[in-house]
Design a protein around this motif. Structure first.
Motif, PDB file in Angstrom:
ATOM      1  N   ILE A 176     -54.471  20.752   5.903  1.00 13.97           N
ATOM      2  CA  ILE A 176     -55.180  19.830   5.592  1.00 13.97           C
ATOM      3  C   ILE A 176     -53.953  19.144   5.527  1.00 13.97           C
ATOM      4  O   ILE A 176     -53.479  17.747   5.768  1.00 13.97           O
ATOM      5  N   PHE A 177     -53.049  19.637   3.965  1.00 13.19           N
ATOM      6  CA  PHE A 177     -51.749  18.612   3.339  1.00 13.19           C
ATOM      7  C   PHE A 177     -50.341  18.603   5.094  1.00 13.19           C
ATOM      8  O   PHE A 177     -50.476  17.157   5.041  1.00 13.19           O
ATOM      9  N   GLY A 178     -50.697  19.364   5.838  1.00  8.07           N
ATOM     10  CA  GLY A 178     -49.807  19.139   7.203  1.00  8.07           C
ATOM     11  C   GLY A 178     -50.131  18.038   7.994  1.00  8.07           C
ATOM     12  O   GLY A 178     -49.583  17.185   9.002  1.00  8.07           O
ATOM     13  N   LEU A 179     -51.688  18.750   8.002  1.00 10.46           N
ATOM     14  CA  LEU A 179     -52.314  17.812   9.538  1.00 10.46           C
ATOM     15  C   LEU A 179     -52.005  16.136   9.077  1.00 10.46           C
ATOM     16  O   LEU A 179     -52.171  15.262  10.236  1.00 10.46           O
ATOM     17  N   VAL A 180     -52.262  15.671   7.731  1.00 12.10           N
ATOM     18  CA  VAL A 180     -52.361  14.578   7.205  1.00 12.10           C
ATOM     19  C   VAL A 180     -50.738  14.158   7.166  1.00 12.10           C
ATOM     20  O   VAL A 180     -50.042  12.704   7.298  1.00 12.10           O
ATOM     21  N   GLY A 181     -49.367  14.862   6.506  1.00  9.96           N
ATOM     22  CA  GLY A 181     -48.524  14.533   6.049  1.00  9.96           C
ATOM     23  C   GLY A 181     -48.281  14.426   7.266  1.00  9.96           C
ATOM     24  O   GLY A 181     -46.649  13.767   6.563  1.00  9.96           O
ATOM     25  N   GLY A 182     -47.687  15.142   8.002  1.00 11.49           N
ATOM     26  CA  GLY A 182     -46.239  15.256   8.912  1.00 11.49           C
ATOM     27  C   GLY A 182     -46.443  13.861   9.696  1.00 11.49           C
ATOM     28  O   GLY A 182     -45.144  13.362   9.906  1.00 11.49           O
ATOM     29  N   PRO A 183     -47.439  13.459  10.184  1.00 13.20           N
ATOM     30  CA  PRO A 183     -47.189  12.614  11.389  1.00 13.20           C
ATOM     31  C   PRO A 183     -47.149  11.311  10.180  1.00 13.20           C
ATOM     32  O   PRO A 183     -46.574  10.577  11.083  1.00 13.20           O
ATOM     33  N   PHE A 184     -48.095  11.301   9.301  1.00 18.85           N
ATOM     34  CA  PHE A 184     -47.935   9.997   8.294  1.00 18.85           C
ATOM     35  C   PHE A 184     -46.207  10.191   8.016  1.00 18.85           C
ATOM     36  O   PHE A 184     -45.690   9.042   7.538  1.00 18.85           O
ATOM     37  N   ALA A 185     -45.221  11.487   7.491  1.00 20.65           N
ATOM     38  CA  ALA A 185     -44.238  11.163   7.774  1.00 20.65           C
ATOM     39  C   ALA A 185     -42.982  11.178   9.110  1.00 20.65           C
ATOM     40  O   ALA A 185     -42.108  10.211   8.659  1.00 20.65           O
ATOM     41  N   TYR A 186     -43.715  10.673   9.975  1.00 19.72           N
ATOM     42  CA  TYR A 186     -43.339  11.163  10.789  1.00 19.72           C
ATOM     43  C   TYR A 186     -43.429   9.142  11.438  1.00 19.72           C
ATOM     44  O   TYR A 186     -42.040   8.605  11.806  1.00 19.72           O
ATOM     45  N   TRP A 187     -44.431   8.910  11.090  1.00 20.61           N
ATOM     46  CA  TRP A 187     -44.844   7.931  11.645  1.00 20.61           C
ATOM     47  C   TRP A 187     -44.426   6.492  10.289  1.00 20.61           C
ATOM     48  O   TRP A 187     -43.342   5.269  10.768  1.00 20.61           O
ATOM     49  N   SER A 188     -43.889   7.075   9.289  1.00 19.78           N
ATOM     50  CA  SER A 188     -43.117   6.208   7.754  1.00 19.78           C
ATOM     51  C   SER A 188     -41.677   6.386   8.898  1.00 19.78           C
ATOM     52  O   SER A 188     -40.799   4.797   8.622  1.00 19.78           O
ATOM     53  N   GLY A 189     -40.865   7.267   9.403  1.00 15.45           N
ATOM     54  CA  GLY A 189     -39.590   6.982   9.617  1.00 15.45           C
ATOM     55  C   GLY A 189     -40.099   6.459  10.824  1.00 15.45           C
ATOM     56  O   GLY A 189     -38.687   5.384  10.982  1.00 15.45           O
ATOM     57  N   VAL A 190     -40.607   6.008  11.726  1.00 12.77           N
ATOM     58  CA  VAL A 190     -40.594   5.017  12.957  1.00 12.77           C
ATOM     59  C   VAL A 190     -40.941   3.444  12.052  1.00 12.77           C
ATOM     60  O   VAL A 190     -39.911   3.196  13.180  1.00 12.77           O
ATOM     61  N   ARG A 191     -41.629   3.160  11.510  1.00 13.67           N
ATOM     62  CA  ARG A 191     -41.692   2.069  11.153  1.00 13.67           C
ATOM     63  C   ARG A 191     -40.234   2.135  10.102  1.00 13.67           C
ATOM     64  O   ARG A 191     -40.450   0.485  10.142  1.00 13.67           O
ATOM     65  N   LEU A 192     -39.800   2.582   9.847  1.00 16.06           N
ATOM     66  CA  LEU A 192     -38.135   2.396   8.670  1.00 16.06           C
ATOM     67  C   LEU A 192     -36.964   1.847  10.119  1.00 16.06           C
ATOM     68  O   LEU A 192     -35.679   1.809   9.763  1.00 16.06           O
ATOM     69  N   GLY A 193     -37.501   2.334  11.177  1.00 12.17           N
ATOM     70  CA  GLY A 193     -36.370   2.439  12.236  1.00 12.17           C
ATOM     71  C   GLY A 193     -35.438   3.649  12.331  1.00 12.17           C
ATOM     72  O   GLY A 193     -34.735   3.946  13.650  1.00 12.17           O
ATOM     73  N   ALA A 194     -36.174   4.137  12.380  1.00 16.26           N
ATOM     74  CA  ALA A 194     -35.027   6.317  12.008  1.00 16.26           C
ATOM     75  C   ALA A 194     -35.296   7.261  13.303  1.00 16.26           C
ATOM     76  O   ALA A 194     -34.771   7.846  14.041  1.00 16.26           O
ATOM     77  N   ALA A 195     -36.941   6.514  14.489  1.00 18.37           N
ATOM     78  CA  ALA A 195     -37.216   6.893  15.351  1.00 18.37           C
ATOM     79  C   ALA A 195     -38.084   6.138  16.027  1.00 18.37           C
ATOM     80  O   ALA A 195     -38.632   5.527  15.577  1.00 18.37           O
ATOM     81  N   GLU A 196     -38.935   6.816  17.201  1.00 14.38           N
ATOM     82  CA  GLU A 196     -40.038   6.319  17.730  1.00 14.38           C
ATOM     83  C   GLU A 196     -40.659   7.186  18.179  1.00 14.38           C
ATOM     84  O   GLU A 196     -40.530   8.269  19.123  1.00 14.38           O
ATOM     85  N   LEU A 197     -42.037   6.819  18.237  1.00 16.73           N
ATOM     86  CA  LEU A 197     -42.532   7.849  18.756  1.00 16.73           C
ATOM     87  C   LEU A 197     -42.958   7.877  20.639  1.00 16.73           C
ATOM     88  O   LEU A 197     -42.399   6.252  21.214  1.00 16.73           O
TER      89      LEU A 197
END
Length: 190
Positions: free
Chosen positions: A122-143
């Protein structure tokens, strides 16, 4: 002597500093500088770790697994990372380092998830996408183009990978049942 709680907080803070160094370094055009700072923090972790050899094995396994999974997902269009011009690999150095940084938390700040595989999922289910989304929002990646597909894929991958990494961490650490102090001072779980 540090309390177990303070030790875990320091471990989590070191991880966060490393994560931000990698993400902001990539977003601001200094991926090598950000990665090197995070690598230095991993070295600090290994120096302070109760069992540096065990930690290094977990870091290596986590890094190889994570980079393999990110490579597959990037090839499938789930996301794309910001890569510095002239970088020779298909995936940036900072991704290797972030996975290595993540592994530093299993026996310390995230120890409370050890043996609790459903909770880890459950931690991974929520935390994983949140970390990637945060990286996208900060400009390091794109979905990818289909953002819902990207987030669902990330959630499923992380829901499987997180408990797997805790299981591997437990196999590598024969003392998994007791609290691991980040600063080699022996506190035991009561």
């Amino acid at each position: 002597m540090l309390s177990p709680t303070l030790s875990k907080i320091i471990n989590a803070a070191i991880y966060q500093i490393g994560w931000f160094s990698c993400i902001l370094g990539a977003a601001w055009g200094y991926p090598i500088v950000g990665s090197l700072l995070a690598i230095l923090l991993i070295a600090v972790h290994l120096y302070w770790a109760e069992s540096p050899k065990t930690e290094f094995k977990l870091i290596l396994f986590t890094c190889l697994l994570g980079v393999s999974l990110d490579s597959i997902q990037q090839a499938l269009g789930v996301f794309s990372f910001k890569i510095e011009t002239g970088w020779p690999l298909w995936i940036p150095l900072w991704i290797f380092v972030i996975w290595a940084q993540f592994a530093t938390m299993f026996h310390y700040a995230l120890h409370w998830l050890s043996g609790r595989y459903l909770l880890a999922a459950i931690f991974g289910l929520v935390g994983g996408p949140f970390a990637y989304w945060s990286g996208v929002r900060l400009g390091a990646a794109e979905l990818g183009e289909n953002i819902l597909f990207s987030l669902i894929t990330l959630a499923l991958v992380w829901a499987l990978v997180t408990p797997l990494l805790f299981w591997i961490g437990a196999k590598l650490n024969p003392a998994e049942g007791r609290y691991r102090s980040f600063f080699k001072v022996g506190y035991e779980d009561k």
